[in-house]
Scaffold this motif. Structure first.
Motif, PDB file in Angstrom:
ATOM      1  N   THR A   1      -4.525   0.130   0.497  1.00 53.88           N
ATOM      2  CA  THR A   1      -3.758  -1.511   0.604  1.00 53.88           C
ATOM      3  C   THR A   1      -4.412  -1.731  -1.456  1.00 53.88           C
ATOM      4  N   ARG A   2      -3.919  -2.874  -1.431  1.00 53.23           N
ATOM      5  CA  ARG A   2      -4.259  -3.454  -2.121  1.00 53.23           C
ATOM      6  C   ARG A   2      -5.619  -4.854  -1.726  1.00 53.23           C
TER       7      ARG A   2
ATOM      8  N   GLY B   1       0.931  -1.241   0.194  1.00 56.46           N
ATOM      9  CA  GLY B   1       0.147   0.088   0.245  1.00 56.46           C
ATOM     10  C   GLY B   1       0.896   0.704  -0.234  1.00 56.46           C
ATOM     11  N   MET B   2       0.342   2.507  -0.036  1.00 57.78           N
ATOM     12  CA  MET B   2       0.080   3.341   0.580  1.00 57.78           C
ATOM     13  C   MET B   2      -0.188   4.990   1.477  1.00 57.78           C
TER      14      MET B   2
ATOM     15  N   MET C   1      -7.023   1.675  -8.183  1.00 57.08           N
ATOM     16  CA  MET C   1      -6.581   3.066  -7.379  1.00 57.08           C
ATOM     17  C   MET C   1      -5.084   3.581  -7.442  1.00 57.08           C
ATOM     18  N   LEU C   2      -4.957   2.257  -6.370  1.00 63.39           N
ATOM     19  CA  LEU C   2      -3.279   2.321  -6.087  1.00 63.39           C
ATOM     20  C   LEU C   2      -2.313   2.124  -7.425  1.00 63.39           C
ATOM     21  N   LYS C   3      -2.706   1.657  -8.572  1.00 62.41           N
ATOM     22  CA  LYS C   3      -1.807   1.690  -9.864  1.00 62.41           C
ATOM     23  C   LYS C   3      -2.100   3.150 -10.369  1.00 62.41           C
ATOM     24  N   LEU C   4      -3.296   3.780  -9.847  1.00 68.95           N
ATOM     25  CA  LEU C   4      -3.308   4.955 -10.460  1.00 68.95           C
ATOM     26  C   LEU C   4      -2.031   5.426 -10.114  1.00 68.95           C
TER      27      LEU C   4
ATOM     28  N   ALA D   1      -8.218  10.045  -4.144  1.00 71.80           N
ATOM     29  CA  ALA D   1      -8.144   9.098  -3.728  1.00 71.80           C
ATOM     30  C   ALA D   1      -8.589   8.520  -2.470  1.00 71.80           C
ATOM     31  N   GLU D   2      -8.428   9.168  -1.573  1.00 71.00           N
ATOM     32  CA  GLU D   2      -9.205   9.138  -0.040  1.00 71.00           C
ATOM     33  C   GLU D   2     -10.469   9.366  -0.190  1.00 71.00           C
ATOM     34  N   TYR D   3     -11.284  10.040  -1.153  1.00 66.01           N
ATOM     35  CA  TYR D   3     -12.605  10.458  -1.276  1.00 66.01           C
ATOM     36  C   TYR D   3     -13.745   9.105  -1.708  1.00 66.01           C
TER      37      TYR D   3
END
Length: 242
Positions: free
Chosen positions: A53-54, A34-35, A138-141, A125-127
């Motif tokens: 996270t994935r 994750g990030m 979204m993580l890839k994006l 991304a949080e939204y």
């Protein structure tokens, strides 16, 4: 040079387990890819993190002592940090036990404009994300968009509009075609972003005129489907006025 992350090549179901020893009682640990999308101070020395996270979508985790100088978790709990996080699941949140960071995206922090765009992407991304929701796309994006921000050949406003449109596509709320009148170049850009894999998104440029049309079309959908104000965008608007 930013390298493609090996963590996107592992199976989606990859979750490794260990045990956290507290007074002889074994507690299950979980490792996630994750990030860090948000980091806020808590108390004198701790941090409250929001991780995308994935495996488990968007989750909240606390990093005890991470604000202490030279603490092992100090660097790995900054926003943009991407890697493998070892967590102890609690009743309402996780506790970070370890962070193996493969990319800090330090270059973003050296450029105020790029950092603001990156922060905006994290806010969006949080939204869009939720707990126990597959966070892979979204993580890839995010990862590919941060790489794009580090490329001088790509204009940040174009990166922003590509990110916004693809985020809406991932979430399933978008129009198949621009909802305003645009020229051929902007129309093709829209179709390309909607239908292309994330890894191929940032492989084109637009003229100033076509970018303005593309931006206007994306903004129309954003106003329709996204009901939120983003602090980083306010900062970007101030920077644009200078």
């Amino acid at each position: 040079m930013v390298q493609e992350s090996k963590y996107f090549l592992t199976p989606l179901t990859l979750v490794s387990y260990g045990h956290f020893n507290t007074g002889g009682k074994g507690m299950e640990l979980v490792s996630v890819n994750g990030m860090v999308i948000k980091s806020t101070p808590v108390g004198d020395y701790d941090k409250r993190l929001v991780l995308l996270t994935r495996e488990r979508g968007r989750i909240t985790a606390f990093a005890r002592g991470a604000r202490r100088m030279n603490h092992a978790l100090m660097a790995g709990t900054r926003p943009f940090s991407f890697g493998v996080f070892t967590l102890y699941p609690g009743r309402d949140a996780y506790s970070v036990q370890n962070a193996e960071i493969s990319n800090y995206f330090d270059e973003l922090s050296m450029d105020m404009e790029a950092a603001c765009y990156g922060s905006y992407f994290l806010e969006l991304a949080e939204y869009y994300t939720r707990e126990n929701m597959d966070g892979t796309q979204m993580l890839k994006l995010l990862y590919q968009s941060f790489r794009a921000l580090l490329k001088p050949s790509l204009k940040n406003p174009l990166i922003r509009r590509i990110f916004e449109l693809k985020a809406m596509v991932i979430h399933g709320e978008y129009t198949l075609e621009p909802s305003v009148s645009v020229g051929n170049a902007a129309a093709y850009a829209w179709e390309f972003v909607v239908n292309s894999p994330i890894e191929k998104l940032y492989t084109f440029t637009l003229t100033e005129e076509a970018l303005a049309e593309f931006a206007r079309a994306v903004q129309k959908d954003m106003c329709k489907y996204v009901d939120c104000a983003f602090h980083s965008l306010e900062i970007l608007e101030v920077l644009a006025e200078k």
